[in-house]
Write a protein that holds these residues in place. Structure first.
Motif: not given
Length: 387
Positions: A66-71, A206-211, A80-81, A95-96
């Motif tokens: 996940m590039v340029e990932c903000a939250f 996993a990335s879908a769960r994060f989002v 990247v995450i 991993v951040v």
């Protein structure tokens, strides 16, 4: 949330076709973000592919990036995450990653925590691992996935253009599992670290769960409560972080312009045994000669690049408190070990002395011995907590 989300395999393929930067620019426009500057675009062109290549070479091409990932609730954005599954527990694992193109970094004169990058004369920089650690801690406080599950998250900084000897001041930075640091010289260690955190399976779930996970809990929810209960992050609770920190400190000392003595304190005998075994294996694999003192504390220890001496081994010798050239409070044996190695390292259990005990304090002996020899000594606490 992010500019693009794709697997390492796909991102590296986009780079090889010369399409990566254009796709990132298009994604920014679609998201209504301000156009990134020249530095960010150079990172897209060089740093992102370096990270993707190392994932692919590690057999982790299916891991999501996940590039340029903000939250929401977290200041700034991560370069990247990485998202996937843990290879042993099969739980979610993230991993951040902070990517830096820096080639030469030195500690700013008169500063303890600000750095000068190359010949750049502008604003001094924070340690990049400090930045990564801060982002990770913010995620632990605010992201639902990490409530009472901080083991799902790690952080690293990758200076893929830098050699160890050009960033030695950075390598001595005290860190935890949230702030590992790697250079081009430690690419092998980076790849091992990635394989310890991520399995060779698709990372898209996993990335879908994060989002999709719930963001900040405005009512002061469980993640914040866990952070308050946990307090700091003890380095020794993460043996991988402890071993990598020790290894980085030794590599930085070896690359330094001036020889110095290294002392690591606060770890018990079992931990010291684990750390020294791991560090010895890694250093020998990288071509260094790395030894411990002779079994009986020989007055003629073998010459080596790195010598690792645990307090438990030191105090077994009968003459470890014999003064150096008559100087009170020194150790001739310590001096012999120091003289015959490029990087002498002492693992000492307690650097505060022993109240009411007639037994000499090894840390005090080492300080005084190094002083008499005109040698700087650097102490690092392995039991320190970081917040």
């Amino acid at each position: 949330m992010y500019v693009i989300r794709t697997s390492a395999d796909q991102l590296y393929a986009l780079h090889q076709r010369g399409e990566l930067v254009g796709i990132l620019q298009e994604a920014e426009r679609e998201l209504g973000r301000a156009e990134s500057g020249a530095n960010e675009k150079r990172a897209w062109e060089h740093s992102l592919p370096a990270m993707a290549r190392d994932l692919v070479d590690s057999g982790l091409g299916a891991v999501d990036m996940m590039v340029e990932c903000a939250f929401p609730g977290v200041q700034g954005a991560a370069d990247v995450i990485l998202a996937g599954r843990h290879p042993r527990t099969h739980d979610l694992s993230y991993v951040v990653v902070e990517l830096k193109q820096w080639r030469r970094v030195t500690l700013a004169p008169g500063s303890q925590d600000r750095f000068r990058v190359g010949n750049f004369t502008g604003k001094l920089k924070k340690h990049p691992a400090e930045q990564t650690g801060a982002f990770c801690r913010a995620l632990l406080r605010s992201h639902e996935l990490f409530a009472e599950r901080d083991d799902r998250l790690a952080g690293l900084t990758y200076l893929h253009n830098a050699a160890d000897h050009d960033v030695g001041d950075l390598l001595s930075y005290e860190r935890t599992g949230l702030s590992h640091i790697f250079t081009r010289d430690s690419r092998g260690a980076l790849m091992r670290f990635l394989r310890e955190r991520l399995a060779p399976v698709p990372g898209s779930p996993a990335s879908a769960r994060f989002v999709a996970a719930v963001g900040p809990d405005s009512g002061g929810g469980s993640a914040s409560e866990v952070m308050r209960r946990r307090g700091g992050f003890p380095l020794l609770s993460d043996m991988t972080a402890t071993e990598q920190f020790a290894l980085d400190v030794l590599r930085a000392a070896y690359a330094g312009d001036r020889k110095c003595v290294v002392a690591m304190t606060g770890a018990d005998t079992d931990v010291v045994g684990t750390v020294t075994a791991s560090v010895t294996s890694a250093l020998r694999g990288a071509g260094y000669t790395c030894r411990g003192p002779e079994r009986h504390g020989s007055a003629e220890p073998p010459e080596s690049d790195v010598l690792l001496c645990a307090e438990s081994r030191l105090v077994q010798t009968d003459d470890w408190t014999r003064p150096l050239d008559g100087h009170v409070g020194t150790s001739a044996l310590m001096a012999e070990l120091i003289v015959r190695t490029r990087v002498p390292v002492f693992f000492l259990g307690n650097d505060e002395g022993e109240t009411g005990s007639a037994r000499p304090c090894p840390s005090d002996l080492l300080r005084r011995t190094a002083e008499v020899m005109g040698m700087p000594v650097r102490f690092f606490r392995l039991d320190k907590e970081f917040r």
